[in-house]
Design a protein around this motif. Structure first.
Motif, short mmCIF file in Angstrom:
data_model
loop_
_atom_site.label_atom_id
_atom_site.label_comp_id
_atom_site.label_asym_id
_atom_site.label_seq_id
_atom_site.Cartn_x
_atom_site.Cartn_y
_atom_site.Cartn_z
N ILE A 199 1.02 -1.33 0.01
CA ILE A 199 0.22 0.05 -0.11
C ILE A 199 0.93 1.21 0.12
O ILE A 199 0.66 2.16 -0.88
CB ILE A 199 -1.04 0.12 1.26
N ASP A 200 1.84 1.21 1.00
CA ASP A 200 2.79 2.59 1.10
C ASP A 200 3.65 2.65 -0.18
O ASP A 200 3.70 4.00 -0.52
CB ASP A 200 3.53 2.24 2.37
N MET A 201 4.11 1.60 -0.64
CA MET A 201 5.09 1.78 -2.00
C MET A 201 4.19 1.83 -3.20
O MET A 201 4.53 2.64 -4.14
CB MET A 201 5.78 0.84 -1.92
N ARG A 202 3.23 1.22 -3.53
CA ARG A 202 2.50 1.36 -4.72
C ARG A 202 0.96 1.53 -4.64
O ARG A 202 0.40 1.75 -5.74
CB ARG A 202 2.63 -0.27 -5.29
N GLY A 203 0.40 1.81 -3.57
CA GLY A 203 -1.07 2.36 -3.54
C GLY A 203 -1.85 1.33 -3.78
O GLY A 203 -3.33 1.66 -4.07
N VAL A 204 -1.47 -0.06 -3.64
CA VAL A 204 -2.50 -1.02 -4.17
C VAL A 204 -2.68 -1.78 -2.77
O VAL A 204 -1.87 -2.17 -2.00
CB VAL A 204 -2.08 -1.89 -5.08
N LEU A 261 11.24 -1.98 2.76
CA LEU A 261 10.08 -1.52 3.62
C LEU A 261 9.29 -2.59 4.38
O LEU A 261 9.04 -2.30 5.43
CB LEU A 261 8.98 -0.71 2.72
N TRP A 262 8.99 -3.67 3.83
CA TRP A 262 8.41 -4.89 4.45
C TRP A 262 9.30 -5.35 5.53
O TRP A 262 8.72 -5.54 6.59
CB TRP A 262 7.98 -5.78 3.51
N GLU A 263 10.68 -5.57 5.25
CA GLU A 263 11.39 -5.87 6.23
C GLU A 263 11.48 -4.94 7.52
O GLU A 263 11.37 -5.67 8.70
CB GLU A 263 12.77 -6.19 5.87
N ARG A 264 11.45 -3.70 7.12
CA ARG A 264 11.35 -2.84 8.25
C ARG A 264 10.09 -3.03 9.06
O ARG A 264 10.13 -2.91 10.29
CB ARG A 264 11.52 -1.25 7.76
N TYR A 265 8.86 -3.14 8.45
CA TYR A 265 7.66 -3.30 8.91
C TYR A 265 7.80 -4.62 9.89
O TYR A 265 7.24 -4.57 11.30
CB TYR A 265 6.68 -3.23 8.11
N LEU A 266 8.35 -5.49 9.34
CA LEU A 266 8.49 -6.88 10.25
C LEU A 266 9.36 -6.72 11.57
O LEU A 266 9.00 -7.22 12.51
CB LEU A 266 9.24 -7.90 9.27
N ILE A 267 10.41 -5.72 11.54
CA ILE A 267 11.38 -5.79 12.60
C ILE A 267 10.55 -4.79 13.55
O ILE A 267 10.68 -4.98 15.00
CB ILE A 267 12.66 -5.08 12.08
N GLU A 268 9.83 -3.91 13.26
CA GLU A 268 9.08 -3.11 14.02
C GLU A 268 7.85 -3.51 14.48
O GLU A 268 7.23 -2.67 15.61
CB GLU A 268 8.81 -1.67 13.35
N TYR A 269 7.26 -4.41 14.12
CA TYR A 269 5.96 -5.15 14.57
C TYR A 269 6.04 -5.41 16.00
O TYR A 269 7.01 -5.90 16.64
CB TYR A 269 5.79 -6.45 13.92
N GLN A 270 4.88 -4.78 16.86
CA GLN A 270 4.97 -4.88 18.21
C GLN A 270 4.31 -5.90 18.81
O GLN A 270 4.97 -6.10 20.27
CB GLN A 270 4.08 -3.54 18.64
N GLU A 271 3.55 -6.78 18.36
CA GLU A 271 3.15 -7.87 19.24
C GLU A 271 4.18 -8.86 19.07
O GLU A 271 4.87 -9.19 18.41
CB GLU A 271 1.78 -8.61 18.41
N PRO A 272 4.38 -9.52 20.65
CA PRO A 272 5.42 -10.62 20.78
C PRO A 272 5.05 -11.90 20.08
O PRO A 272 3.62 -12.12 19.74
CB PRO A 272 5.27 -10.83 22.47
#
Length: 205
Positions: free
Chosen positions: A30-35, A68-79
Motif C-alpha cells: 500500500i505504502d509503496m504502490r498504493g494497491v 520497507l516490508w522488512e522494516r515493518y516486520l522488525i518494528e512489529y509490536q506484538e510478541p
C-alpha cells in the motif's frame, strides 16, 4: 534420540505469525504502490521468499518494497505467539543434549527482534537466516550453511517445517524433514520423514 541437531523453521513452525507476515506485506505494498491486497487473499505467500511473492503479485523493481516490508516486520509490536508445546519441547531437547537450531527465510534482524529478549533464546543455537545465504528456500542453501557452521553431517540433522518449501529445502540438502502438523496447511499424506501432530513427538524420535 536419532538426531544430534533439530533445526526449526520459524514462521508456521515455532510461531503462529501469519497475521504479522501478511499484514506487514499488505501495508508495505500500500505504502509503496498504493494497491491494497487484503490479508485474506495472501495466505499462499506464507513460506515464500519476498521476491517471488511480489513478482507473483505483478510487481517489478521489488527491492524498495522488500526493504520497507522488512522494516515493518522488525518494528512489529506484538510478541511472537508460540504454538502450544513448542517452548517446553525445545527446553527438553536442549536438556537431552540435542542441538536446537534455526533455519528460516526471515532476515536475521527480524529473528533477533522477536527472539533475542525471550528466555527461550538461550536454548537456541546456530541460526541461519535468509539474508545469510544466496538463495532462500526451497533451495538448500540455508541447511547447507547450517552444516558448514556447525560441522554437522546431513544424517545428524532433522529439519522441522510447515511448508512445501521447507520439505524441498531439506530434500535438496539430503536431510530428513518433519512436517509440523500443528502449523502446516499440507495434508498428513505429504511425503516426508515424519508427520508430527504435536511438538512433543520430537522427543520420541
Amino acid at each position: 534420540m536419532k538426531y544430534k541437531h533439530i533445526v526449526f523453521d520459524v514462521d508456521g513452525t515455532l510461531v503462529d505469525s501469519e497475521l504479522k507476515v501478511l499484514s506487514t506485506l499488505r501495508q508495505a505494498v500500500i505504502d509503496m504502490r498504493g494497491v491494497d491486497h487484503p490479508v485474506e487473499d495472501l495466505g499462499w505467500a506464507m513460506g515464500m521468499a519476498p521476491e517471488p511473492i511480489l513478482t507473483k503479485l505483478g510487481y517489478d523493481n521489488v527491492e524498495p518494497i522488500i526493504r520497507l516490508w522488512e522494516r515493518y516486520l522488525i518494528e512489529y509490536q506484538e510478541p511472537p505467539k508460540f504454538f502450544d508445546g513448542i517452548e517446553q519441547t525445545i527446553m527438553q531437547l536442549h536438556a537431552r543434549g540435542v542441538n536446537v537450531g534455526i533455519g528460516t527465510s526471515r532476515i536475521y534482524a527480524e529473528y533477533l527482534a522477536d527472539f533475542e529478549k525471550l528466555p527461550l533464546y538461550s536454548y537456541l543455537g546456530t541460526a541461519v537466516c535468509g539474508d545469510m545465504v544466496q538463495k532462500r528456500k526451497p533451495a538448500p542453501d540455508i541447511l547447507l550453511c547450517y552444516m558448514e557452521k556447525t560441522g554437522a553431517s546431513a544424517a545428524d540433522i532433522l529439519f522441522v517445517g510447515d511448508t512445501l518449501f521447507d520439505l524441498q529445502c531439506a530434500e535438496a540438502a539430503g536431510i530428513d524433514a518433519a512436517l509440523a502438523g500443528w502449523g502446516t496447511k499440507l495434508p498428513a499424506s505429504t511425503a516426508c520423514a515424519y508427520y508430527l501432530k504435536r511438538p512433543q513427538e520430537l522427543l520420541e524420535l
